[in-house]
Design an enzyme around this catalytic site. Structure first.
Site, short mmCIF file in Angstrom:
data_model
loop_
_atom_site.label_atom_id
_atom_site.label_comp_id
_atom_site.label_asym_id
_atom_site.label_seq_id
_atom_site.Cartn_x
_atom_site.Cartn_y
_atom_site.Cartn_z
N THR A 291 0.88 -1.16 0.00
CA THR A 291 0.00 0.00 0.00
C THR A 291 0.92 1.21 0.00
O THR A 291 1.98 1.20 0.64
CB THR A 291 -0.86 0.07 1.28
OG1 THR A 291 -1.60 -1.13 1.42
CG2 THR A 291 -1.82 1.23 1.22
N ARG B 235 -11.27 -9.99 -3.33
CA ARG B 235 -11.10 -9.50 -1.97
C ARG B 235 -10.74 -8.01 -2.03
O ARG B 235 -9.83 -7.59 -2.75
CB ARG B 235 -9.99 -10.27 -1.25
CG ARG B 235 -9.69 -9.77 0.19
CD ARG B 235 -8.55 -8.76 0.20
NE ARG B 235 -8.08 -8.41 1.55
CZ ARG B 235 -7.14 -7.51 1.80
NH1 ARG B 235 -6.56 -6.87 0.81
NH2 ARG B 235 -6.76 -7.26 3.04
N ILE B 236 -11.48 -7.25 -1.25
CA ILE B 236 -11.22 -5.82 -1.15
C ILE B 236 -10.67 -5.55 0.24
O ILE B 236 -11.14 -6.12 1.22
CB ILE B 236 -12.52 -5.02 -1.41
CG1 ILE B 236 -12.90 -5.15 -2.90
CG2 ILE B 236 -12.38 -3.56 -1.00
CD1 ILE B 236 -14.23 -4.51 -3.26
N GLY B 237 -9.68 -4.67 0.33
CA GLY B 237 -9.08 -4.35 1.61
C GLY B 237 -9.53 -2.99 2.11
O GLY B 237 -10.56 -2.48 1.70
N ASP B 238 -8.74 -2.40 2.97
CA ASP B 238 -9.13 -1.14 3.60
C ASP B 238 -8.93 0.08 2.73
O ASP B 238 -9.61 1.10 2.91
CB ASP B 238 -8.32 -0.95 4.89
CG ASP B 238 -6.84 -0.79 4.58
OD1 ASP B 238 -6.24 -1.76 4.06
OD2 ASP B 238 -6.29 0.29 4.82
N GLY C 19 -1.31 -1.67 6.21
CA GLY C 19 -1.14 -2.77 7.14
C GLY C 19 -2.11 -3.88 6.82
O GLY C 19 -2.37 -4.17 5.66
N GLY D 54 -5.37 -5.10 6.14
CA GLY D 54 -6.62 -4.47 5.72
C GLY D 54 -7.81 -4.79 6.59
O GLY D 54 -8.59 -3.90 6.95
#
Lengths: 326, 331
Positions: free
Chosen positions: B188, B216-219, B239, B241
């Site tokens: 990131t 998959r989607i993270g933060d 970090g 997610g």
């Protein structure tokens, strides 16, 4: 204290002239969901189970914008999204871009419980659904005549808007004024004090394919922690930027406000006609607040308060109303 | 007061033993981005332009997990996501599931500026990219040898993996300590800035998790989780997610400042300390010109600069190359 439950079936420009044949089936479903949810809570079911089962009922009802009956994208397809959150543990699950899953909320729960992933979308989410063997149907199952008609009107309204400068609200809709937005959701606190929230939607009529709204975004459309559980509905983009669900809990925590005051503060801070929410707190408070014309809603508490309504003067309640229109 | 800028290239269990050839190119890019961003701010560019241009540079650098150099999904593909947010107006834009867009952060900005929506994903986002005529390339452009190798190792270990600590080609697995927590994530990139006019902005971009489930989607693209800006501060997180999502990290920093009257540093420290060890890092600037770079991981690739001349570049806490009192906090 005891258990408490609140359910929403969309906030928006719901015209007070909404005819009975469009009002009654939805109200009947809300009452049925309320009874189902209350019975489950009385039987000692966990809040997470309760919010899931209530939202499944709402997804299955074609009159609400979730599951079957979801509004259509600009391409005439269905892209459903949902999220679920457990207050005590902050566990959560969210799914987006579903087109064949009968109960998106249940897939969100499976994701939360079976994987380290919180958020799964589109092809990956559909593949996961098949892996997990959840019930799926052909995309056409979810598409209703009402929504085909809504999409047609939306496209028409957009054309008119750009050529004549008319706003979409000025174009009367033969169905109801809540033509573009809508969501279903449920929050609950169970007999053991566990909080949970669940929200599900087809999104925004005529949305761009791939558009994700607030519903699956933890902190925007859905949130639960040890203090409260919140499910929102309304203009997704505004709910995202104002992190509505998270803010209610933050205001309670940092300002020491009771649920009602926190909800009011958050909703009042939003642009007019954009948001509605239902919320319960760990101490059994319930609040249903909105700054739109109406919100399909219902709630019940162990103490015996129940309430079902759309606007403020039609509320069928026994006890002092927990609804607030801002 | 004046302008301020902070950027990161990923927080995680970055080992001290990270060889020079893996450390220096990244530090060099961080310094270059810092200079570019500072020059733009000095020239009076708005914060939103600055965070976008810095993140574009980081996306173009193959050594960071964003744009080219993104880690690979379990299918060996790239699924990139990004978000931008403007503090003064709360305008924001986010994209997920991109596989051909050279600069996801710029597409996120276009979503914000050219559509009534905030967030577009997968096919819809790719279609929008074509409509907008942004630069796209064949998916293979984004895939680097390093990441093919990382994926291979992750599959071998059958676990989701951090970027930096696994053995690379030529190193025997025994020479490298297994990561303490091999589910921790790095990667990131992000940038926060406050410009000369006092406007705040943030931007974050990533390829996500090595060996992640497709879809998959993270933060990063979730407003309030990995990215957030309002009139009080601008935050970009990195970090693990899932932890950043459930703890609504970026939003919480601003909320603590607003409701509890905490200065940026205290708010950031409190939020980061409230997430599980080894999972979270963030960079933030406030409306009052404060800067903070906090992490509860072993390290975080980061850099910052302020108008009054403070500058800092580092990975861990004791080697941070700063000319003045450090604004870095390790929890």
């Amino acid at each position: 204290m005891g258990w408490a439950l609140a359910v929403q079936g969309a906030a928006g420009a719901i015209s007070p002239s909404l005819p009975p044949e469009l009002r009654e089936p939805r109200l009947a479903t809300l009452r049925r969901c309320l009874d189902l949810g209350a019975a489950a809570l009385r039987a000692g079911r966990h809040a997470l189970d309760v919010v899931e089962l209530v939202v499944r009922e709402l997804e299955n009802c074609p009159h609400f914008n979730a599951g079957r009956g979801s509004v259509l994208t600009a391409d005439g397809t269905v892209e459903m999204e949902a999220s679920i959150m457990e207050g005590r543990t902050l566990r959560c699950g969210a799914v987006v871009g579903l087109s064949t899953v009968v109960n998106p909320i249940s897939l969100a729960r499976v994701l939360m419980e079976k994987t380290p992933v919180i958020y799964l979308a589109f092809d990956g989410a559909e593949a996961f659904a098949r892996d997990q063997g959840v019930e799926t149907k052909h995309p056409s199952y979810f598409i209703t005549q009402d929504n085909i008609e809504r999409l047609r009107q939306e496209k028409e309204a957009n054309k008119l808007q750009s050529t004549k400068g008319q706003s979409p609200q000025e174009i009367p809709s033969p169905t109801d004024g809540n033509s573009r937005i809508g969501t279903v959701g449920c929050v609950a606190v169970d007999a053991a004090g566990n909080l949970a929230s669940a929200t599900s939607t087809g999104g925004h009529a005529n949305k761009m394919a791939g558009r994700i709204g607030d519903t699956p975004i933890v902190g925007a459309g859905t949130y639960a922690n040890a203090l409260c559980a919140v499910s929102t509905t309304g203009m997704g983009e505004d709910i995202i930027r104002y992190t509505v669900a998270r803010d209610v809990a933050a205001v309670m925590e940092h300002r020491g406000l009771p649920l009602r005051d926190a909800a009011v503060r958050v909703v009042a801070g939003m642009p007019r006609d954009t948001v509605g929410l239902v919320a319960v707190s760990a101490t059994g408070e319930v609040c249903m607040a909105y700054n739109t014309i109406g919100m399909f809603r219902a709630c019940a508490t162990e103490a015996g308060h129940t309430e079902v309504g759309i606007w403020t003067d039609d509320v069928d309640a026994n006890g002092e109303s927990v609804s607030i229109r801002l | 007061m004046g302008w301020a800028l902070a950027l990161h290239g990923g927080a995680g269990d970055i080992p001290r033993s990270l060889p020079t050839e893996r450390r220096e190119p990244r530090l060099a890019t961080l310094r270059r981005c810092l200079d570019l961003g500072a020059a733009a701010l000095r020239a009076g560019r708005p914060a939103l332009d600055v965070v976008e241009l810095v993140v574009r540079e980081l996306e173009d650098c193959p050594h960071f997990n964003a744009g080219r150099g993104s880690v690979l999904t379990a299918d060996g593909t790239v699924e990139m996501e990004a978000a931008v947010m403007e503090g003064a107006t709360l305008r924001c834009g986010a994209v997920s599931g991109l596989s051909t867009v050279v600069n996801p952060v710029s597409l996120a900005r276009l979503v914000m500026e050219k559509t009534p929506h905030i967030y577009l994903a997968f096919h819809g986002a790719e279609a929008f990219a074509r409509e907008q005529g942004v630069e796209t390339k064949d998916p293979s452009h984004f895939i680097t040898e390093d990441n093919i190798e990382r994926l291979r190792q992750a599959k071998e270990a059958n676990r989701v993996q951090i970027d930096y600590t696994q053995p690379m080609k030529g190193q025997s697995p025994q020479e490298t300590k297994a990561p303490v927590d091999d589910n921790s994530q790095t990667g990131t990139v992000g940038c926060v800035a406050i410009d000369a006019a006092g406007n705040l902005a943030t931007a974050t971009s990533t390829g996500g998790l090595v060996n992640k489930m497709p879809g998959r989607i993270g933060d990063t693209p979730l407003v309030g989780a990995g990215t957030y800006a309002n009139a009080i501060c601008a935050v970009s997180a990195t970090g693990r997610g899932e932890e950043i999502i459930r703890h609504t990290v970026a939003r919480d920093v601003a909320a603590l400042m607003e409701h509890c009257g905490l200065p940026l540093r205290d708010a950031a420290a409190r939020v980061v300390a409230g997430t599980p060890r080894g999972t979270t890092g963030l960079v933030a600037v406030s409306g009052a010109g404060e800067v903070c770079m906090a992490h509860n991981t072993t390290g975080m690739f980061r850099a910052c600069a302020t108008e009054d001349g403070y500058a800092e570049v580092g990975i861990w806490t004791d080697e941070a190359d700063g000319n003045g009192a450090s604004v870095s906090v390790r929890l």
